[in-house]
Design an enzyme around this catalytic site. Structure first.
Site, PDB file in Angstrom:
ATOM      1  N   GLU A  73       0.807  -1.222   0.000  1.00 20.07           N
ATOM      2  CA  GLU A  73       0.000   0.000   0.000  1.00 20.07           C
ATOM      3  C   GLU A  73       0.837   1.268   0.000  1.00 20.07           C
ATOM      4  O   GLU A  73       0.488   2.240  -0.671  1.00 20.07           O
ATOM      5  CB  GLU A  73      -0.945   0.010   1.211  1.00 20.07           C
ATOM      6  CG  GLU A  73      -2.124  -0.962   1.104  1.00 20.07           C
ATOM      7  CD  GLU A  73      -1.807  -2.358   1.588  1.00 20.07           C
ATOM      8  OE1 GLU A  73      -0.632  -2.615   1.977  1.00 20.07           O
ATOM      9  OE2 GLU A  73      -2.718  -3.205   1.585  1.00 20.07           O
ATOM     10  N   ASP A  98      -8.538   0.941   6.895  1.00 21.70           N
ATOM     11  CA  ASP A  98      -7.465   0.498   7.790  1.00 21.70           C
ATOM     12  C   ASP A  98      -6.181   0.205   7.003  1.00 21.70           C
ATOM     13  O   ASP A  98      -5.075   0.412   7.497  1.00 21.70           O
ATOM     14  CB  ASP A  98      -7.875  -0.760   8.561  1.00 21.70           C
ATOM     15  CG  ASP A  98      -9.294  -0.657   9.107  1.00 21.70           C
ATOM     16  OD1 ASP A  98      -9.444  -0.473  10.312  1.00 21.70           O
ATOM     17  OD2 ASP A  98     -10.252  -0.729   8.321  1.00 21.70           O
ATOM     18  N   PHE A  99      -6.330  -0.320   5.775  1.00 12.54           N
ATOM     19  CA  PHE A  99      -5.154  -0.643   4.962  1.00 12.54           C
ATOM     20  C   PHE A  99      -4.459   0.639   4.491  1.00 12.54           C
ATOM     21  O   PHE A  99      -3.262   0.650   4.232  1.00 12.54           O
ATOM     22  CB  PHE A  99      -5.520  -1.491   3.738  1.00 12.54           C
ATOM     23  CG  PHE A  99      -6.292  -2.745   4.046  1.00 12.54           C
ATOM     24  CD1 PHE A  99      -6.351  -3.262   5.334  1.00 12.54           C
ATOM     25  CD2 PHE A  99      -6.967  -3.421   3.048  1.00 12.54           C
ATOM     26  CE1 PHE A  99      -7.067  -4.419   5.617  1.00 12.54           C
ATOM     27  CE2 PHE A  99      -7.683  -4.575   3.318  1.00 12.54           C
ATOM     28  CZ  PHE A  99      -7.739  -5.075   4.604  1.00 12.54           C
ATOM     29  N   HIS A 142     -10.115  -3.628  11.545  1.00 11.90           N
ATOM     30  CA  HIS A 142     -10.868  -3.732  10.281  1.00 11.90           C
ATOM     31  C   HIS A 142     -12.202  -2.986  10.356  1.00 11.90           C
ATOM     32  O   HIS A 142     -13.123  -3.308   9.626  1.00 11.90           O
ATOM     33  CB  HIS A 142     -11.145  -5.209   9.952  1.00 11.90           C
ATOM     34  CG  HIS A 142     -10.056  -5.876   9.163  1.00 11.90           C
ATOM     35  ND1 HIS A 142      -8.743  -5.872   9.553  1.00 11.90           N
ATOM     36  CD2 HIS A 142     -10.076  -6.565   7.989  1.00 11.90           C
ATOM     37  CE1 HIS A 142      -8.022  -6.557   8.658  1.00 11.90           C
ATOM     38  NE2 HIS A 142      -8.810  -6.971   7.709  1.00 11.90           N
TER      39      HIS A 142
HETATM   40  C1  LIG Z   1      -2.127  -4.037   4.970  1.00 17.93           C
HETATM   41  C2  LIG Z   1      -3.171  -4.977   4.507  1.00 17.93           C
HETATM   42  N1  LIG Z   1      -3.527  -4.990   3.210  1.00 17.93           N
HETATM   43  C3  LIG Z   1      -4.473  -5.848   2.780  1.00 17.93           C
HETATM   44  C4  LIG Z   1      -5.092  -6.702   3.624  1.00 17.93           C
HETATM   45  C5  LIG Z   1      -6.163  -7.664   3.129  1.00 17.93           C
HETATM   46  N2  LIG Z   1      -5.692  -9.036   3.193  1.00 17.93           N
HETATM   47  C6  LIG Z   1      -5.917  -9.824   4.274  1.00 17.93           C
HETATM   48  S1  LIG Z   1      -5.183 -11.315   4.148  1.00 17.93           S
HETATM   49  C7  LIG Z   1      -4.574 -10.969   2.626  1.00 17.93           C
HETATM   50  C8  LIG Z   1      -3.772 -11.987   1.876  1.00 17.93           C
HETATM   51  C9  LIG Z   1      -2.549 -12.333   2.616  1.00 17.93           C
HETATM   52  O1  LIG Z   1      -1.861 -13.335   1.947  1.00 17.93           O
HETATM   53  P1  LIG Z   1      -0.660 -14.060   2.667  1.00 17.93           P
HETATM   54  O2  LIG Z   1       0.194 -13.059   3.338  1.00 17.93           O
HETATM   55  O3  LIG Z   1      -0.047 -14.950   1.673  1.00 17.93           O
HETATM   56  O4  LIG Z   1      -1.342 -14.887   3.832  1.00 17.93           O
HETATM   57  P2  LIG Z   1      -2.382 -16.094   3.683  1.00 17.93           P
HETATM   58  O5  LIG Z   1      -3.744 -15.513   3.770  1.00 17.93           O
HETATM   59  O6  LIG Z   1      -2.153 -16.764   2.381  1.00 17.93           O
HETATM   60  O7  LIG Z   1      -2.104 -16.979   4.845  1.00 17.93           O
HETATM   61  C10 LIG Z   1      -4.943  -9.683   2.243  1.00 17.93           C
HETATM   62  C11 LIG Z   1      -4.590  -9.057   0.967  1.00 17.93           C
HETATM   63  C12 LIG Z   1      -4.715  -6.632   4.976  1.00 17.93           C
HETATM   64  N3  LIG Z   1      -5.293  -7.416   5.896  1.00 17.93           N
HETATM   65  N4  LIG Z   1      -3.767  -5.777   5.386  1.00 17.93           N
END
Ligand SMILES: Cc1ncc(C[n+]2csc(CCOP(=O)(O)OP(=O)(O)O)c2C)c(N)n1
Ligand SMILES: [Mg+2]
Lengths: 337, 317
Positions: A73, A98-99, A142
């Site tokens: 971000e 929040d992001f 969130h």
């Molecule tokens: C800063 C931020 N940006 C976006 C999100 C939305 N989000 C939550 S989980 C996720 C995917 C994360 O993927 P990974 O790190 O590979 O973890 P996994 O879910 O595969 O265990 C996203 C984009 C977030 N929670 N925080």
């Protein structure tokens, strides 16, 4: 791309007309902005995924100008700024406000200040869209609103629309604007419907609206809080004026002051944290410029001074709602009507 | 602490119990979740259990693990009680965060869980800080920063990596690489393999994240290296997400084909135990039954616990 063509009167249509959802109104605004102006493009995490930012980015005429992004971000927001500095009009998208906090360095230190530091020789036509979510145990990280946090920063405009007509006109105005605009959309409004013209139109940033006319008390609210307040007031048939400033900044002070001079009472319903927030700002404006018209102390209705809890029972207690708003208004009007 | 991987009955049994605890715990969430008794977004660990179990098998209660949003597997592997986690999912006062946190915000200080973050990336830095504290305090304490492949997109990952290498911070970066960031394939969110780049900063281990013995062996070597050199290490575990990113439905992405026979960490370990004559099918079934009763108790504990009092809203702030 003569955006000036779309400076129309900002009166809402008088009923009738085409009824669409808040979500479709945003979608249409983005679509029309991209069709109208080839400099407009969208960028952000999940901007191009199959869910289309809760449906607001689906079936656009120019999908090639929608750029998905990794979980980066801060860089992506800086990349959007860089594109703006080089002639484009980016719409930078965050699925949750929040992001956007991850990009606070770019937003506060760069985006908000660039035009000032370059004495306006460089314009910053960027819209940062962020969705406010809440409920269902989303918890502390969130569920935030944070409009007041952004409005605190000189150089940013902050828009928090409450209905489909406004969201389209305000969004197009934000894209057209040569200042950075933080555009906060409450997820709970997405399914709401209203009359929205098909043509492009802009609503001036900084002009609010009287959402409901009344005489005994002025309620100032934005976004979802407008809808909850209108429900509270119409349900209980209270003689209350509801002002929707649409923008936290620039703030339509005159609209608020005119109303308070008439009613003599002010309640600000702000779905955000209380300390140093938007509600405090509105109260300060009224205290500075219309104190002698007040018949009773100003009041704020906000979230408690705490982060959001997860457990459903705590969530229920945390958030104001039409019933608690009606109760507060009745208490303020006790003995008046 | 042994790093070797001679499969003994004791070791295999210990690992199998943890793998099954996580799997069976989460499988019990699936049927009740649609009834809204748990009002909290869940990110299930099903399919990925080998990673937290293989790593946490080396850790003592005072060793720390920092987690992101996908918490249950790590929390249980690190020793959190099922009742405490279940009650948190049920939003009750007896939950690990008294119902204030939900699935994405779990903590258990007594078991080395200082909290978890629903925002992706930030907690990676917390592990580096905790490991720095351990070094400055000359404490015998291991620290793990656990994150997904998606988190490796974030600046904070690279900044943490650089800082830890530059300042000799004895932390283990642990990537649970399920090849997905929500519905995005790894190829669509990462241009190259971060493990290769990280190799210029620190020693990197790779393991099969669907095989607990592979993870355990690599983690053992990485921890030994961290202890011996005082330097950070990265352990990259390729694993498989069986469920949708969030919620309780099976994943249906075309880019994520799951073979529930071949990709199953539990099945792999059970096969190994059976073929080595270290367990019988009947014993395994008995273990499953025991764990099921423990989960019954955890659910009953959660259901019978009170909801938090709204009067507590503005406390701890
Ligand atoms: C800063 C931020 N940006 C976006 C999100 C939305 N989000 C939550 S989980 C996720 C995917 C994360 O993927 P990974 O790190 O590979 O973890 P996994 O879910 O595969 O265990 C996203 C984009 C977030 N929670 N925080
Ligand atoms: Mg992943």
């Amino acid at each position: 791309m003569p955006w000036s063509r779309f400076d129309q009167s900002h009166a809402a249509p008088e009923g009738g007309g085409r009824i669409i959802t808040f979500k479709d109104a945003i979608r249409e605004a983005i679509d029309q902005a991209m069709i109208h102006d080839p400099r407009v493009f969208a960028i952000g995490l999940d901007a191009d995924d199959k869910f289309g930012v809760f449906g607001s980015m689906l079936n656009l005429a120019h999908p090639e100008r929608v750029i998905g992004a990794p979980i980066s971000e801060n860089a992506v927001t800086g990349i959007a700024l860089g594109a703006a500095l080089n002639g484009l009009r980016p719409i930078c998208i965050h699925l949750r406000v929040d992001f956007l906090l991850v990009a606070m360095d770019q937003v506060v230190n760069y985006i908000a200040k660039w035009r000032y530091m370059t004495r306006g020789r460089i314009k910053v036509p960027i819209v940062v869209r962020a969705v406010i979510g809440r409920g269902w145990g989303c918890g502390a990280q969130h569920s935030q609103s944070l409009g007041g946090l952004f409005a605190h920063i000189p150089g940013l405009k902050v828009v928090m629309p409450s209905n489909p007509y406004d969201v389209k006109g305000l969004f197009l105005a934000a894209v057209k604007d040569d200042w950075p605009v933080i555009f906060l959309e409450h997820r709970w409004l997405y399914k709401n419907t209203g009359s929205v013209p098909e043509d492009m139109y802009v609503l001036p940033l900084g002009k609010g609206r009287i959402a409901r006319a009344g005489n005994k008390l002025t309620v100032v609210a934005t976004s979802l809080a407008v809808i909850d307040t209108l429900n509270a007031v119409s349900g209980a048939n209270l003689d209350v004026e509801v002002i929707d400033p649409r923008c936290l900044k620039p703030l339509d002070e005159e609209l608020i002051l005119t109303s308070v001079r008439k009613t003599g009472r002010l309640l600000v319903v702000d779905y955000d944290f209380p300390a140093c927030g938007f509600a405090a700002e509105v109260c300060a404006v009224v205290a500075e410029k219309a104190a002698h018209h007040l018949k009773s102390p100003v009041q704020r209705m906000t979230f408690p001074e705490s982060p959001m809890p997860a457990s459903g029972i705590l969530e229920k207690a945390y958030y104001p709602n039409p019933d608690s708003i009606a109760a507060r208004i009745r208490a303020m009007l006790d003995g008046v009507c | 602490m042994m790093t070797g991987n001679t499969l003994t009955r004791e070791l295999g049994w210990r690992l199998l119990r943890k793998l099954r605890e996580i799997r069976q715990f989460e499988e019990r969430i699936i049927p009740v979740y649609p009834t809204d008794v748990m009002v909290t977004p869940v990110h299930l660990h099903i399919g990925q259990e080998a990673v937290p179990v293989g790593v946490c098998d080396h850790l003592r209660p005072h060793d720390l693990v920092f987690i992101g949003h996908r918490t249950h597997g790590v929390a249980l592997a690190k020793g959190m009680s099922m009742g405490s986690l279940m009650a948190e999912l049920y939003g009750r006062t007896t939950g690990c965060a008294q119902g204030f946190g939900g699935s994405m915000h779990v903590c258990d200080p007594a078991n080395g869980l200082p909290g978890s973050s629903a925002l992706v990336g930030g907690s990676i830095a917390l592990g580096v800080g905790a490991a720095l504290a351990a070094r400055l305090g000359k404490r015998d304490q291991l620290v793990v920063s656990c994150f997904g492949d998606g988190a490796a997109d974030a600046g904070v990952f690279w900044e943490s990596l650089n800082f830890a290498a530059l300042k000799s911070v004895p932390v283990l970066f642990l990537c649970e690489d399920n090849g997905l960031s929500n519905v995005m394939r790894k190829e669509d969110h990462l241009h190259a393999d971060p493990g290769v780049v990280a190799g210029h900063f620190m020693q990197v281990w790779r393991a099969d994240g669907t095989d607990v013995l592979s993870v355990r062996e690599a983690a053992g070597e990485a921890f030994a290296h961290i202890r011996a050199t005082g330097r950070p290490a990265l352990l990259w575990c390729a694993t498989k997400r069986w469920m949708k990113h969030q919620g309780v439905e099976a994943d249906d992405l075309a880019c994520n084909p799951v073979d529930r026979e071949k990709d199953c960490p539990i099945r792999k370990l059970e096969q190994a135990l059976l073929s080595a004559g270290l367990a019988t099918q009947a014993e395994i079934e008995q273990l499953g039954g025991e764990i099921e009763s423990e989960i019954d108790a955890a659910i009953m504990f959660a259901e019978q616990s009170p909801f938090p009092d709204p009067g507590m809203l503005a406390t701890e702030v």
